[in-house]
Enzyme design. Sequence first.
Site, PDB file in Angstrom:
ATOM      1  N   LYS A 174       0.886  -1.172   0.000  1.00  0.00           N
ATOM      2  CA  LYS A 174       0.000   0.000   0.000  1.00  0.00           C
ATOM      3  C   LYS A 174       0.922   1.218   0.000  1.00  0.00           C
ATOM      4  O   LYS A 174       1.509   1.588   1.015  1.00  0.00           O
ATOM      5  CB  LYS A 174      -0.914  -0.006   1.232  1.00  0.00           C
ATOM      6  CG  LYS A 174      -1.933   1.128   1.259  1.00  0.00           C
ATOM      7  CD  LYS A 174      -1.376   2.296   2.030  1.00  0.00           C
ATOM      8  CE  LYS A 174      -2.262   3.494   2.050  1.00  0.00           C
ATOM      9  NZ  LYS A 174      -1.883   4.496   1.031  1.00  0.00           N
ATOM     10  N   SER A 228       4.354   8.395   9.707  1.00  0.00           N
ATOM     11  CA  SER A 228       4.312   9.285  10.871  1.00  0.00           C
ATOM     12  C   SER A 228       4.090   8.507  12.171  1.00  0.00           C
ATOM     13  O   SER A 228       3.539   7.404  12.165  1.00  0.00           O
ATOM     14  CB  SER A 228       3.169  10.283  10.694  1.00  0.00           C
ATOM     15  OG  SER A 228       1.940   9.575  10.636  1.00  0.00           O
ATOM     16  N   ASN A 229       4.467   9.130  13.276  1.00  0.00           N
ATOM     17  CA  ASN A 229       4.246   8.508  14.587  1.00  0.00           C
ATOM     18  C   ASN A 229       2.762   8.356  14.897  1.00  0.00           C
ATOM     19  O   ASN A 229       2.344   7.384  15.513  1.00  0.00           O
ATOM     20  CB  ASN A 229       4.907   9.347  15.682  1.00  0.00           C
ATOM     21  CG  ASN A 229       6.393   9.140  15.668  1.00  0.00           C
ATOM     22  OD1 ASN A 229       7.048   9.460  14.674  1.00  0.00           O
ATOM     23  ND2 ASN A 229       6.932   8.566  16.717  1.00  0.00           N
ATOM     24  N   GLU A 249       9.036   2.258  11.153  1.00  0.00           N
ATOM     25  CA  GLU A 249      10.053   3.304  10.919  1.00  0.00           C
ATOM     26  C   GLU A 249       9.306   4.630  10.941  1.00  0.00           C
ATOM     27  O   GLU A 249       8.547   4.920  10.010  1.00  0.00           O
ATOM     28  CB  GLU A 249      10.728   3.124   9.549  1.00  0.00           C
ATOM     29  CG  GLU A 249      11.558   1.879   9.396  1.00  0.00           C
ATOM     30  CD  GLU A 249      12.871   1.927  10.158  1.00  0.00           C
ATOM     31  OE1 GLU A 249      13.297   3.021  10.573  1.00  0.00           O
ATOM     32  OE2 GLU A 249      13.447   0.845  10.351  1.00  0.00           O
ATOM     33  N   CYS A 283      13.032  11.730   6.739  1.00  0.00           N
ATOM     34  CA  CYS A 283      13.009  11.325   8.151  1.00  0.00           C
ATOM     35  C   CYS A 283      14.334  11.687   8.808  1.00  0.00           C
ATOM     36  O   CYS A 283      14.396  11.897  10.013  1.00  0.00           O
ATOM     37  CB  CYS A 283      12.722   9.841   8.267  1.00  0.00           C
ATOM     38  SG  CYS A 283      13.801   8.838   7.251  1.00  0.00           S
ATOM     39  N   GLU A 384       8.707  17.129  14.942  1.00  0.00           N
ATOM     40  CA  GLU A 384       9.086  16.974  13.531  1.00  0.00           C
ATOM     41  C   GLU A 384       8.223  17.917  12.686  1.00  0.00           C
ATOM     42  O   GLU A 384       6.994  17.835  12.713  1.00  0.00           O
ATOM     43  CB  GLU A 384       8.852  15.526  13.085  1.00  0.00           C
ATOM     44  CG  GLU A 384       9.350  15.269  11.672  1.00  0.00           C
ATOM     45  CD  GLU A 384       9.079  13.846  11.199  1.00  0.00           C
ATOM     46  OE1 GLU A 384       7.929  13.387  11.317  1.00  0.00           O
ATOM     47  OE2 GLU A 384      10.021  13.201  10.702  1.00  0.00           O
TER      48      GLU A 384
HETATM   49  P1  NAP Z   1       1.787   8.936   7.080  1.00  0.00           P
HETATM   50  O1  NAP Z   1       0.767   9.966   6.921  1.00  0.00           O
HETATM   51  O2  NAP Z   1       1.896   8.256   8.392  1.00  0.00           O
HETATM   52  O3  NAP Z   1       1.520   7.854   5.917  1.00  0.00           O
HETATM   53  C1  NAP Z   1       2.359   6.758   5.699  1.00  0.00           C
HETATM   54  C2  NAP Z   1       1.563   5.691   4.968  1.00  0.00           C
HETATM   55  O4  NAP Z   1       0.541   5.194   5.831  1.00  0.00           O
HETATM   56  C3  NAP Z   1       0.835   6.187   3.724  1.00  0.00           C
HETATM   57  O5  NAP Z   1       0.807   5.175   2.753  1.00  0.00           O
HETATM   58  C4  NAP Z   1      -0.541   6.461   4.260  1.00  0.00           C
HETATM   59  O6  NAP Z   1      -1.556   6.490   3.291  1.00  0.00           O
HETATM   60  C5  NAP Z   1      -0.724   5.291   5.191  1.00  0.00           C
HETATM   61  N1  NAP Z   1      -1.747   5.464   6.197  1.00  0.00           N
HETATM   62  C6  NAP Z   1      -2.325   6.606   6.648  1.00  0.00           C
HETATM   63  N2  NAP Z   1      -3.244   6.312   7.593  1.00  0.00           N
HETATM   64  C7  NAP Z   1      -3.245   4.965   7.749  1.00  0.00           C
HETATM   65  C8  NAP Z   1      -3.976   4.061   8.579  1.00  0.00           C
HETATM   66  N3  NAP Z   1      -4.874   4.495   9.453  1.00  0.00           N
HETATM   67  N4  NAP Z   1      -3.721   2.744   8.485  1.00  0.00           N
HETATM   68  C9  NAP Z   1      -2.782   2.284   7.630  1.00  0.00           C
HETATM   69  N5  NAP Z   1      -2.073   3.085   6.791  1.00  0.00           N
HETATM   70  C10 NAP Z   1      -2.283   4.414   6.872  1.00  0.00           C
HETATM   71  O7  NAP Z   1       3.250   9.487   6.748  1.00  0.00           O
HETATM   72  P2  NAP Z   1       3.689  10.359   5.498  1.00  0.00           P
HETATM   73  O8  NAP Z   1       3.167  11.728   5.666  1.00  0.00           O
HETATM   74  O9  NAP Z   1       3.383   9.628   4.244  1.00  0.00           O
HETATM   75  O10 NAP Z   1       5.279  10.340   5.673  1.00  0.00           O
HETATM   76  C11 NAP Z   1       5.967  11.228   6.470  1.00  0.00           C
HETATM   77  C12 NAP Z   1       6.393  10.580   7.758  1.00  0.00           C
HETATM   78  O11 NAP Z   1       7.141   9.399   7.484  1.00  0.00           O
HETATM   79  C13 NAP Z   1       7.328  11.455   8.573  1.00  0.00           C
HETATM   80  O12 NAP Z   1       6.971  11.382   9.922  1.00  0.00           O
HETATM   81  C14 NAP Z   1       8.697  10.830   8.351  1.00  0.00           C
HETATM   82  O13 NAP Z   1       9.634  11.073   9.361  1.00  0.00           O
HETATM   83  C15 NAP Z   1       8.323   9.384   8.263  1.00  0.00           C
HETATM   84  N6  NAP Z   1       9.371   8.624   7.586  1.00  0.00           N
HETATM   85  C16 NAP Z   1      10.178   7.810   8.349  1.00  0.00           C
HETATM   86  C17 NAP Z   1      11.218   7.113   7.764  1.00  0.00           C
HETATM   87  C18 NAP Z   1      12.094   6.216   8.581  1.00  0.00           C
HETATM   88  O14 NAP Z   1      12.784   5.390   8.000  1.00  0.00           O
HETATM   89  N7  NAP Z   1      12.114   6.333   9.903  1.00  0.00           N
HETATM   90  C19 NAP Z   1      11.440   7.229   6.395  1.00  0.00           C
HETATM   91  C20 NAP Z   1      10.616   8.073   5.651  1.00  0.00           C
HETATM   92  C21 NAP Z   1       9.574   8.761   6.259  1.00  0.00           C
HETATM   93  P3  NAP Z   1      -1.946   7.889   2.549  1.00  0.00           P
HETATM   94  O15 NAP Z   1      -0.873   8.129   1.599  1.00  0.00           O
HETATM   95  O16 NAP Z   1      -3.226   7.628   1.931  1.00  0.00           O
HETATM   96  O17 NAP Z   1      -2.023   8.928   3.629  1.00  0.00           O
END
Ligand code: NAP
Length: 494
Positions: A174, A228-229, A249, A283, A384
């Site tokens: 996904k 995201s967290n 992650e 990240c 963040e």
């Molecule tokens: P996000 O909003 O948490 O979304 C991540 C993924 O989860 C997307 O595919 C999203 O779908 C999906 N998602 C959203 N709600 C969900 C739910 N209730 N159940 C299951 N899946 C769900 O994060 P983002 O904005 O895409 O990415 C930014 C974050 O990722 C930042 O916090 C960054 O630090 C973190 N990140 C961490 C790393 C690491 O290795 N530690 C690497 C890269 C990024 P949608 O696209 O439809 O929202």
Amino acid sequence: MATTYQNWIGGRWVPARSGGTRENIDPASGEVLGIFPRSGAEDVNDAVGAARKALDSWRAVPAPRRGEILFRAGETLVRCKEEFARDMTSEMGKVLKEARGDVQEAIDMTYYMAGEGRRCFGQTTPSELPDKFAMSVRQSVGVAAAITPWNFPMAIPAWKIMPALITGNTVVLKAANDTPKSAWNLVKALEEAGLPAGVLNVVFGSGSEVGTPLVEHPDVDLISFTGSNEVGSGIAFKAAQFGKRLHLELGGKNAIIILDDADLGLALDGVIWSAFGTTGQRCTAASRVIAQRGILDELTERLIARTEALRLGHGLEEGTDVGPVVNQEQLAKVDGYMDVARRDGATIACGGSVANVGPLAKGFFFRPTVLTDVKPKMRVAQEEIFGPVTAVIAVDSLEEAIAVNNNVSYGLSTSIYTRDVNQAFRAIEGITTGLVYVNAGTIGAEVHLPFGGTRGTGNGHREAGQAALDTYTEWKTVYVDYSGKLQKAQIDVE
Ligand code: NAP
């Protein structure tokens, strides 16, 4: 007319069962780049069913043969690197040279994990009893759900898919709603490489409509989530509730520590690259600069000058240093932090506002921003922001720098600039993040080493390197007794 794309389920390209679609938008221009399925629970059910059905036969394929398929996919990624990088820049905004790096990371991971097909080492060890052989081997976990963010739209799916496949798992991907084309390109490369039907499936759609049913599906054994967290902690509750293996992650609040004896020019190169690369949406982005007081004034002055010189624009345009942020919501979030910074007493030394005139009018652009007079406990030093914003924090000593660095709820990446080897090693020892760099920025991980963070950044697992195999495998310990008699471990000790 924008092209219409489909889900890949059970070896067939199919639309969402509901027929729903969603536009993929260029965040720098507003242009519609493609139409992707807006899938739901029934599509997830199909994909998980296909992955479950394919599992036993995929597990039975010798790992070196699985590796050959990955090698072929890697060759497609190499051949199409430029095209895929352009697709990526168009759909999420990062400048082209960084998008090339993202595709390269997927290539590196694909080849690296393909090679694991001929390694995947276990242990052999002497038994405590005579005529007995002891060893451990890895076995696959089952059906893996890979849920990925938009900021590394090909690298992160590859980081999850490749180790999962080489170790004999089947996968449902996904990908982020904002970056479907990069995921589609990766999946297509694996399809063309000859991956059997159902071994990998991709379902396009939102977190609530696709992510939630995927996490809750009883036939998903393992979830690997990067994001995201906020979302990650919700998934953690469900994984515990439903008894699934979970790899997380999550976010970061990374810092570059610059000591008085540092090569300032080198340190500034590192700060500019780490704070504003990928428009600060990494990240591992350096959203804090922890500066020792002896160099604080000169550093701040030069940092502001270099930040103001960065050119905003479309990531495909030659000469662009910083692209847009990914969407309107992200833009509003970054902008909102400027009020937070002011209210808490920080100074917006440069940038600090949305850029929307001339060629930037149709995109989600934010001026690269340096915050000064920042104290370690301020929200902008703790939370963040995920945009082109970095906060300068003054400290008196290395010890204070390490304490400030460690005292956040995240633990991903830290770097230190110093010419003193003793200080460098003291920092390596004292810093508690998962990644530490000396005289380099906070970004630049290589795929054959473990990647991940401590504290709120994850749940103890690591992506990449040999460590990634631990997420996607169970250890099976095997004892072979060829003595021909009953031998009792721990009891027959005489
Ligand atoms: P996000 O909003 O948490 O979304 C991540 C993924 O989860 C997307 O595919 C999203 O779908 C999906 N998602 C959203 N709600 C969900 C739910 N209730 N159940 C299951 N899946 C769900 O994060 P983002 O904005 O895409 O990415 C930014 C974050 O990722 C930042 O916090 C960054 O630090 C973190 N990140 C961490 C790393 C690491 O290795 N530690 C690497 C890269 C990024 P949608 O696209 O439809 O929202």
